[in-house]
Write a protein that holds these residues in place. Structure first.
Motif, PDB file in Angstrom:
ATOM      1  N   GLU A 104       9.354   7.760   6.451  1.00 53.70           N
ATOM      2  CA  GLU A 104       9.157   7.033   5.195  1.00 53.70           C
ATOM      3  C   GLU A 104       7.891   6.193   5.246  1.00 53.70           C
ATOM      4  OE1 GLU A 104      12.822   4.857   4.828  1.00 53.70           O
ATOM      5  OE2 GLU A 104      13.827   6.503   3.777  1.00 53.70           O
ATOM      6  N   LYS A 105       7.646   5.542   6.391  1.00 57.06           N
ATOM      7  CA  LYS A 105       6.438   4.725   6.558  1.00 57.06           C
ATOM      8  C   LYS A 105       5.184   5.591   6.445  1.00 57.06           C
ATOM      9  CE  LYS A 105       4.176   1.681   9.885  1.00 57.06           C
ATOM     10  NZ  LYS A 105       4.231   1.122  11.246  1.00 57.06           N
ATOM     11  N   LYS A 106       5.179   6.750   7.130  1.00 55.47           N
ATOM     12  CA  LYS A 106       4.018   7.649   7.071  1.00 55.47           C
ATOM     13  C   LYS A 106       3.771   8.157   5.647  1.00 55.47           C
ATOM     14  CE  LYS A 106       3.919   9.460  11.799  1.00 55.47           C
ATOM     15  NZ  LYS A 106       2.524   9.268  12.153  1.00 55.47           N
TER      16      LYS A 106
ATOM     17  N   LYS B 189      13.786   8.759  10.415  1.00 55.76           N
ATOM     18  CA  LYS B 189      13.708   8.646   8.961  1.00 55.76           C
ATOM     19  C   LYS B 189      12.828   7.459   8.559  1.00 55.76           C
ATOM     20  CE  LYS B 189      16.460   8.070   4.811  1.00 55.76           C
ATOM     21  NZ  LYS B 189      17.765   7.823   4.247  1.00 55.76           N
ATOM     22  N   LYS B 190      12.980   6.342   9.254  1.00 52.78           N
ATOM     23  CA  LYS B 190      12.200   5.140   8.940  1.00 52.78           C
ATOM     24  C   LYS B 190      10.701   5.395   9.162  1.00 52.78           C
ATOM     25  CE  LYS B 190      12.065   0.204   9.798  1.00 52.78           C
ATOM     26  NZ  LYS B 190      12.706  -0.940  10.447  1.00 52.78           N
ATOM     27  N   GLU B 191      10.371   6.028  10.297  1.00 53.24           N
ATOM     28  CA  GLU B 191       8.972   6.331  10.604  1.00 53.24           C
ATOM     29  C   GLU B 191       8.393   7.325   9.598  1.00 53.24           C
ATOM     30  OE1 GLU B 191       6.264   8.064  14.285  1.00 53.24           O
ATOM     31  OE2 GLU B 191       8.340   7.493  14.651  1.00 53.24           O
TER      32      GLU B 191
ATOM     33  N   HIS C 172       4.642   6.655   2.872  1.00 54.55           N
ATOM     34  CA  HIS C 172       4.179   5.517   2.071  1.00 54.55           C
ATOM     35  C   HIS C 172       2.683   5.275   2.301  1.00 54.55           C
ATOM     36  CE1 HIS C 172       4.410   1.777  -0.145  1.00 54.55           C
ATOM     37  NE2 HIS C 172       3.840   1.159   0.869  1.00 54.55           N
ATOM     38  N   ILE C 173       2.261   5.299   3.565  1.00 51.76           N
ATOM     39  CA  ILE C 173       0.849   5.109   3.894  1.00 51.76           C
ATOM     40  C   ILE C 173       0.004   6.231   3.291  1.00 51.76           C
ATOM     41  CG2 ILE C 173      -0.816   5.151   5.813  1.00 51.76           C
ATOM     42  CD1 ILE C 173       1.342   3.630   7.463  1.00 51.76           C
TER      43      ILE C 173
END
Length: 143
Positions: free
Chosen positions: A123-125, A119-121, A127-128
């Motif tokens: 969300e990061k993708k 989930k964290k990864e 966002h980018i």
């Protein structure tokens, strides 16, 4: 893998209709095969999909352009828009895709995942991707 991809694209939303898998095109007596061909009712156009197992390579653009021009000449019906293409790769090459200005030719490149990230990864993708989309939009506004 193509079957799963076919199901995925059909789940993208309303309007997609499956046309053909491994669409055969004969050009100069040579056989070429497009992985998947769809029609989008709302867009009124064919959607060509190529699946690539590795990282995006610049030569994929030429291949897709050839397919789109063939589809436009031989498969497009009266009242339909120009076909568009989607190249799905295991890994995108953002700078190459940007420099090739593929969007101007109706070609998009996207990555597919062989496994779901955390989930964290994810969300990061996302966002980018949002930041990059905003930057592209702002650059286009300056032109």
């Amino acid at each position: 893998m193509l079957s799963e991809l076919e199901k995925f694209i059909l789940e993208l939303g309303k309007g997609f209709a499956f046309v053909e898998r491994q669409k055969r095109m004969i050009i100069d007596g040579e056989d070429f095969y497009l992985d998947l061909l769809f029609y989008h009712r709302s867009l009124r156009r064919l959607v060509a999909v190529e699946l690539k197992l590795g990282k995006f390579q610049a030569r994929y653009k030429g291949q897709m352009e050839l397919y789109l021009k063939w589809l436009n000449k031989n498969e497009r019906k009266e009242g339909e828009e120009m076909p568009i293409g989607l190249i799905l790769c295991a890994e995108s090459s953002k700078e190459q895709v940007e420099l090739l200005e593929m969007h101007k030719d109706g070609i998009m490149v996207a990555e597919y995942w062989t496994e779901l990230p955390s989930k964290k990864e994810l969300e990061k993708k996302l966002h980018i991707a949002l930041i990059e989309a905003k930057e592209r939009f702002e650059r286009q506004q300056l032109l």
